[in-house]
Write an enzyme that holds these catalytic residues in place. Structure first.
Site, PDB file in Angstrom:
ATOM      1  N   ASP A  81      28.453 -57.902  20.553  1.00  0.00           N
ATOM      2  CA  ASP A  81      29.323 -56.962  19.844  1.00  0.00           C
ATOM      3  C   ASP A  81      28.493 -55.833  19.232  1.00  0.00           C
ATOM      4  O   ASP A  81      27.610 -56.076  18.401  1.00  0.00           O
ATOM      5  CB  ASP A  81      30.054 -57.774  18.750  1.00  0.00           C
ATOM      6  CG  ASP A  81      31.176 -57.012  18.097  1.00  0.00           C
ATOM      7  OD1 ASP A  81      31.310 -55.801  18.363  1.00  0.00           O
ATOM      8  OD2 ASP A  81      31.917 -57.630  17.310  1.00  0.00           O
ATOM      9  N   ASP A 119      40.053 -53.837  17.654  1.00  0.00           N
ATOM     10  CA  ASP A 119      40.490 -55.211  17.378  1.00  0.00           C
ATOM     11  C   ASP A 119      42.013 -55.342  17.360  1.00  0.00           C
ATOM     12  O   ASP A 119      42.716 -54.532  16.755  1.00  0.00           O
ATOM     13  CB  ASP A 119      39.961 -55.671  16.015  1.00  0.00           C
ATOM     14  CG  ASP A 119      38.452 -55.851  16.035  1.00  0.00           C
ATOM     15  OD1 ASP A 119      37.803 -55.385  16.991  1.00  0.00           O
ATOM     16  OD2 ASP A 119      37.932 -56.451  15.083  1.00  0.00           O
TER      17      ASP A 119
HETATM   18  C1  GLA Z   1      34.333 -57.012  15.684  1.00  0.00           C
HETATM   19  C2  GLA Z   1      34.957 -57.560  16.965  1.00  0.00           C
HETATM   20  C3  GLA Z   1      35.855 -58.723  16.622  1.00  0.00           C
HETATM   21  C4  GLA Z   1      35.066 -59.792  15.891  1.00  0.00           C
HETATM   22  C5  GLA Z   1      34.402 -59.205  14.657  1.00  0.00           C
HETATM   23  C6  GLA Z   1      33.449 -60.193  13.992  1.00  0.00           C
HETATM   24  O1  GLA Z   1      35.292 -56.433  14.853  1.00  0.00           O
HETATM   25  O2  GLA Z   1      35.657 -56.565  17.645  1.00  0.00           O
HETATM   26  O3  GLA Z   1      36.435 -59.257  17.788  1.00  0.00           O
HETATM   27  O4  GLA Z   1      34.097 -60.316  16.759  1.00  0.00           O
HETATM   28  O5  GLA Z   1      33.649 -58.041  14.980  1.00  0.00           O
HETATM   29  O6  GLA Z   1      32.771 -59.637  12.913  1.00  0.00           O
END
Ligand code: GLA
Length: 420
Positions: free
Chosen positions: A177, A245
């Site tokens: 990520d 998200d």
């Molecule tokens: C980002 C990702 C999420 C999750 C969070 C964890 O926002 O897009 O899917 O993994 O980080 O901190």
């Protein structure tokens, strides 16, 4: 006699900087050249490595991820409970495999730089053994930046070491990520340089994972920036997030789901568009809305990563997540993602071709009341009469007239499988 080992094509690429040309002004031409460069090298030098990568995701990965429901409140006991429930609920037998720990599992590194799990995960290897003994696989999460999105230790500068640690623990899936790597990109001086840094960072972890010799699904997460679908597979991704998200609301789910139009051509066996994890069962949507969620994700050949608490599921949630015919659409071996075929206002139809020549057709009503939706099967390439099955109703509909009219519930879907 010692022979120098041929470097992995992506290492060669990084070392020789063959895809970095300082005079490149436009990202599109940069990406094109990058694609050609990496693609050619992969083809010429590394058929074995490339095949290993594809093999872990010939169909979209299915499993569970901790983030949507548990966020930072995740620990060893909860993960074990999810693995137990994945088996007892019938999800494992329906095809769900991965138990993925998202952000917040990390502690700091030891004196040698080896990443440690925090006290909520006292023995990651033992946890992996537990999950494996149930016929499941274990996934983990990190960032190419120094910190993850939740502020825990990322892999920056420790990629090789971390990949080795994951392999030693028995990890089968890595979600990587972008998070704080964005800051490093900001300092790069130009959008082109920033873009290149990001691709290098993702390729670097891909190589590190490959070098462990342990097959791991490599899941890219950088929210769809820089049209990741153009290059995600070239840096080794088995899937790449195409969006920000998701949250447990109809508006969020539909903005993401119906926003996937045009991306179908970039997905296929081994490399998938990822519109983010499922919210089914988390309580923020009604049954019809969750049915829309599952139907759309299956049509989109999306990774199906449940994001709810599997240990407290109601029967209707289990029914939504384990519908075999819906899963068969998602997991169809042809791997051809659906695209939007038709849209008028709040009515949309999405369709995908399946390996047996039939088509999955989702008829969606985005309006707040039920609506009749009318269309012709000719729009989907059918010439004569078609035979249809209503998937959610589990009902054969017999031969259908070319001009078809169907009542669709508010925020709901009618999902058909039709053949000539
Ligand atoms: C980002 C990702 C999420 C999750 C969070 C964890 O926002 O897009 O899917 O993994 O980080 O901190």
């Amino acid at each position: 006699m010692s022979r120098r080992k041929k470097p992995h094509p992506l290492i060669a690429l990084q070392e020789e900087r063959v895809f970095m040309r300082s005079d490149l002004r436009h990202k599109s031409s940069f990406v094109r050249q990058l694609g050609v460069g990496i693609g050619l090298l992969l083809l010429l030098v590394a058929p074995k490595d490339a095949a290993q990568n594809l093999a872990v995701a010939t169909t979209p990965p299915m499993g569970w991820n901790s983030w949507n429901h548990f966020a930072g409140k995740i620990d060893d006991a909860t993960v074990r409970a999810q693995a137990n429930a994945m088996v007892s609920s019938g999800m494992r037998d329906a095809g769900y495999v991965y138990i993925n720990i998202d952000d917040t599992w990390q502690a700091e590194r030891d004196a040698q730089g080896v990443i440690q799990a925090n006290s909520r995960f006292p023995d990651m290897k033992a946890l992996a053994d537990y999950v494996h003994a149930k016929g499941l696989k274990l996934g983990i999460y990190s960032s190419p930046g120094p910190k993850t999105c939740a502020g825990f230790a990322g892999s920056y500068g420790h990629e090789k070491q971390d990949a080795q640690t994951y392999a030693a623990w028995g990890i089968d899936y890595l979600k990587y990520d972008l998070c704080s790597f964005g800051k490093i990109m900001e300092a790069a001086g130009s959008p082109e340089a920033a873009h290149k840094l990001m691709l290098d960072a993702y390729a670097k972890m891909h190589i590190a994972l490959q070098q462990t010799g342990r097959p791991m699904v490599y899941s890219l997460c950088q929210y769809g920036a820089d049209a990741v679908w153009h290059w995600g597979a070239l840096v080794g991704g088995n899937s790449w997030r195409t969006t920000g998200d998701i949250s447990d609301k109809y508006s969020s789910m539909t903005q993401i789901g119906f926003g996937q139009a045009g991306l179908a051509k970039y997905a296929g066996p081994g490399h998938w568009n990822d519109p983010d994890m499922l919210e089914v069962g988390n309580g923020g949507m009604n049954l019809e809305e969750y049915r829309t969620h599952m139907s759309l994700w299956a049509l989109l050949a999306a990774p199906l990563l449940a994001g709810n608490d599997l240990s407290t599921m109601r029967p209707e949630t289990i029914a939504l997540l384990t519908n075999r015919e819906v899963i068969a659409i998602d997991q169809d071996p042809l791997g051809q993602q659906a695209d939007r075929v038709w849209a008028e206002g709040t009515q949309e139809i999405w369709a995908r071709l399946l390996a047996d020549g039939s088509k999955a057709i989702g008829i969606f009503n985005r309006f707040d009341w039920p609506q009749d939706i009318e269309f012709s099967f000719r729009e989907f390439g059918f010439k004569g009469g078609v035979k249809g099955r209503d998937i959610w109703a589990a009902k054969d509909l017999g031969t259908l007239p070319n001009n078809y009219r169907v009542r669709v519930p508010s925020h709901g879907v009618v999902l058909l499988r039709v053949s000539e």
